[in-house]
Design an enzyme around this catalytic site. Structure first.
Site, PDB file in Angstrom:
ATOM      1  N   SER A  56      -9.858   8.857   7.052  1.00  0.00           N
ATOM      2  CA  SER A  56     -10.255   9.423   5.173  1.00  0.00           C
ATOM      3  C   SER A  56     -10.215   8.467   4.615  1.00  0.00           C
ATOM      4  O   SER A  56     -11.112   7.798   3.456  1.00  0.00           O
ATOM      5  CB  SER A  56      -9.597  10.415   5.325  1.00  0.00           C
ATOM      6  OG  SER A  56      -9.318  12.007   5.870  1.00  0.00           O
TER       7      SER A  56
ATOM      8  N   VAL B  69     -10.707  15.118   6.383  1.00  0.00           N
ATOM      9  CA  VAL B  69      -8.800  16.371   6.415  1.00  0.00           C
ATOM     10  C   VAL B  69      -8.113  15.273   6.603  1.00  0.00           C
ATOM     11  O   VAL B  69      -7.186  14.566   7.797  1.00  0.00           O
ATOM     12  CB  VAL B  69      -9.118  16.924   7.285  1.00  0.00           C
ATOM     13  CG1 VAL B  69      -7.584  18.455   7.801  1.00  0.00           C
ATOM     14  CG2 VAL B  69     -10.043  17.665   7.911  1.00  0.00           C
ATOM     15  N   LEU B  70      -7.448  15.535   5.086  1.00  0.00           N
ATOM     16  CA  LEU B  70      -5.849  15.032   5.194  1.00  0.00           C
ATOM     17  C   LEU B  70      -5.103  16.241   5.028  1.00  0.00           C
ATOM     18  O   LEU B  70      -5.062  16.941   4.504  1.00  0.00           O
ATOM     19  CB  LEU B  70      -6.103  13.694   3.370  1.00  0.00           C
ATOM     20  CG  LEU B  70      -5.983  12.699   3.795  1.00  0.00           C
ATOM     21  CD1 LEU B  70      -6.838  12.174   2.416  1.00  0.00           C
ATOM     22  CD2 LEU B  70      -5.393  12.009   4.694  1.00  0.00           C
TER      23      LEU B  70
ATOM     24  N   THR C 241       5.664  11.611   5.311  1.00  0.00           N
ATOM     25  CA  THR C 241       5.975   9.759   3.953  1.00  0.00           C
ATOM     26  C   THR C 241       5.315  10.600   2.717  1.00  0.00           C
ATOM     27  O   THR C 241       3.940  11.218   2.461  1.00  0.00           O
ATOM     28  CB  THR C 241       5.620   8.603   4.515  1.00  0.00           C
ATOM     29  OG1 THR C 241       4.182   8.737   5.424  1.00  0.00           O
ATOM     30  CG2 THR C 241       6.159   8.894   6.205  1.00  0.00           C
TER      31      THR C 241
ATOM     32  N   HIS D 298       2.428   9.063   2.800  1.00  0.00           N
ATOM     33  CA  HIS D 298       0.800   8.087   2.707  1.00  0.00           C
ATOM     34  C   HIS D 298      -0.567   8.583   2.797  1.00  0.00           C
ATOM     35  O   HIS D 298      -1.018   8.208   2.217  1.00  0.00           O
ATOM     36  CB  HIS D 298       0.976   7.935   4.176  1.00  0.00           C
ATOM     37  CG  HIS D 298      -0.396   7.354   5.478  1.00  0.00           C
ATOM     38  ND1 HIS D 298      -0.515   7.227   6.732  1.00  0.00           N
ATOM     39  CD2 HIS D 298      -0.917   6.237   4.572  1.00  0.00           C
ATOM     40  CE1 HIS D 298      -1.593   6.549   6.703  1.00  0.00           C
ATOM     41  NE2 HIS D 298      -1.860   5.819   5.910  1.00  0.00           N
TER      42      HIS D 298
HETATM   43  O1  LIG Z   1      -8.428  11.406   7.271  1.00  0.00           O
HETATM   44  C1  LIG Z   1      -7.219  11.462   8.301  1.00  0.00           C
HETATM   45  N1  LIG Z   1      -6.753   9.831   7.855  1.00  0.00           N
HETATM   46  C2  LIG Z   1      -5.501   9.592   8.162  1.00  0.00           C
HETATM   47  N2  LIG Z   1      -4.612   8.782   8.176  1.00  0.00           N
HETATM   48  C3  LIG Z   1      -5.753   7.609   8.349  1.00  0.00           C
HETATM   49  C4  LIG Z   1      -6.158   6.767   6.890  1.00  0.00           C
HETATM   50  O2  LIG Z   1      -6.780   7.675   6.702  1.00  0.00           O
HETATM   51  C5  LIG Z   1      -7.240   5.368   8.229  1.00  0.00           C
HETATM   52  O3  LIG Z   1      -8.050   5.618   8.928  1.00  0.00           O
HETATM   53  C6  LIG Z   1      -6.060   4.260   8.878  1.00  0.00           C
HETATM   54  O4  LIG Z   1      -4.649   4.217   7.344  1.00  0.00           O
HETATM   55  C7  LIG Z   1      -6.318   2.999   8.461  1.00  0.00           C
HETATM   56  O5  LIG Z   1      -7.219   2.327   7.685  1.00  0.00           O
HETATM   57  C8  LIG Z   1      -4.444  10.559   8.496  1.00  0.00           C
HETATM   58  N3  LIG Z   1      -3.179  10.431   7.912  1.00  0.00           N
HETATM   59  O6  LIG Z   1      -2.594   9.333   7.629  1.00  0.00           O
HETATM   60  O7  LIG Z   1      -2.472  11.874   8.006  1.00  0.00           O
HETATM   61  C9  LIG Z   1      -4.559  12.071   7.885  1.00  0.00           C
HETATM   62  O8  LIG Z   1      -4.324  13.262   7.628  1.00  0.00           O
HETATM   63  N4  LIG Z   1      -6.462  12.153   7.911  1.00  0.00           N
END
Ligand SMILES: O=c1[nH]c(NC[C@H](O)[C@H](O)[C@H](O)CO)c([N+](=O)[O-])c(=O)[nH]1
Length: 164
Positions: free
Chosen positions: A61, A90-91, A96, A98
């Protein structure tokens, strides 16, 4: 009373002349696939031609805002400009902070992209505290909520047509 704040259309909008981009993240695949399917189903029901629904993906995302900008600009370079784009992600909250940072930065940047790109950029990101919340909003739990992907498809067609 609409269940779960359904984004009811105020009238039927005709998407037959529209080109719509769907850019989806690849995290939480089962939920993403259901949301994308819901968006496509709604777009087709509003007369958007299947060949005018362009689908691309990004890792997560966090990549949706810049990925949407690159996607829209590429389609314009190809001489096939998009009339709207639906970033889908979808997050799901982990242990944490994050989640909070991605939700906040992605949401604000997607909002700004509407004005920067000059086409509707629909907010298709689920920001959920639990997996069950996400499944419910993708229509994956019988009788609970509805597939929010359908709302996003409807919003894309409405926003790409009503003010023209
Ligand atoms: O789309 C998501 N990306 C997530 N992380 C990856 C982030 O979007 C980047 O792709 C990554 O940090 C590289 O830039 C998620 N979590 O970490 O939980 C998540 O739940 N959903």
């Amino acid at each position: 009373m609409a269940i779960g704040g359904l984004g009811q259309l105020d009238q039927e909008y005709d998407g037959s002349n529209l080109r719509i981009g769907i850019l989806h993240a690849r995290w939480n695949k089962e939920i993403i696939d259901a949301l994308v399917e819901g968006a496509i189903k709604k777009l087709l029901s509003l007369n958007v031609k299947r060949e005018n629904i362009i689908i691309e993906t990004v890792p997560g995302s966090f990549e949706l805002p810049y990925g949407s900008k690159l996607f829209v600009e590429k389609q314009k370079r190809l001489g096939k400009p998009l009339d709207a784009v639906i970033p889908i992600g979808v997050l799901i909250k982990g242990s944490t902070m994050h989640f909070e940072y991605i939700c906040d930065s992605t949401t604000h940047q997607l909002m700004k992209l509407n004005f920067e790109l000059g086409i509707p950029v629909i907010f298709g990101v689920l920001t959920c505290l639990t997996l069950e919340q996400a499944e419910a909003r993708a229509g994956l739990i019988e009788g609970k909520m509805h597939n929010h992907g359908e709302d996003w498809g409807a919003a894309a067609v409405e926003m790409a047509t009503k003010f023209n």
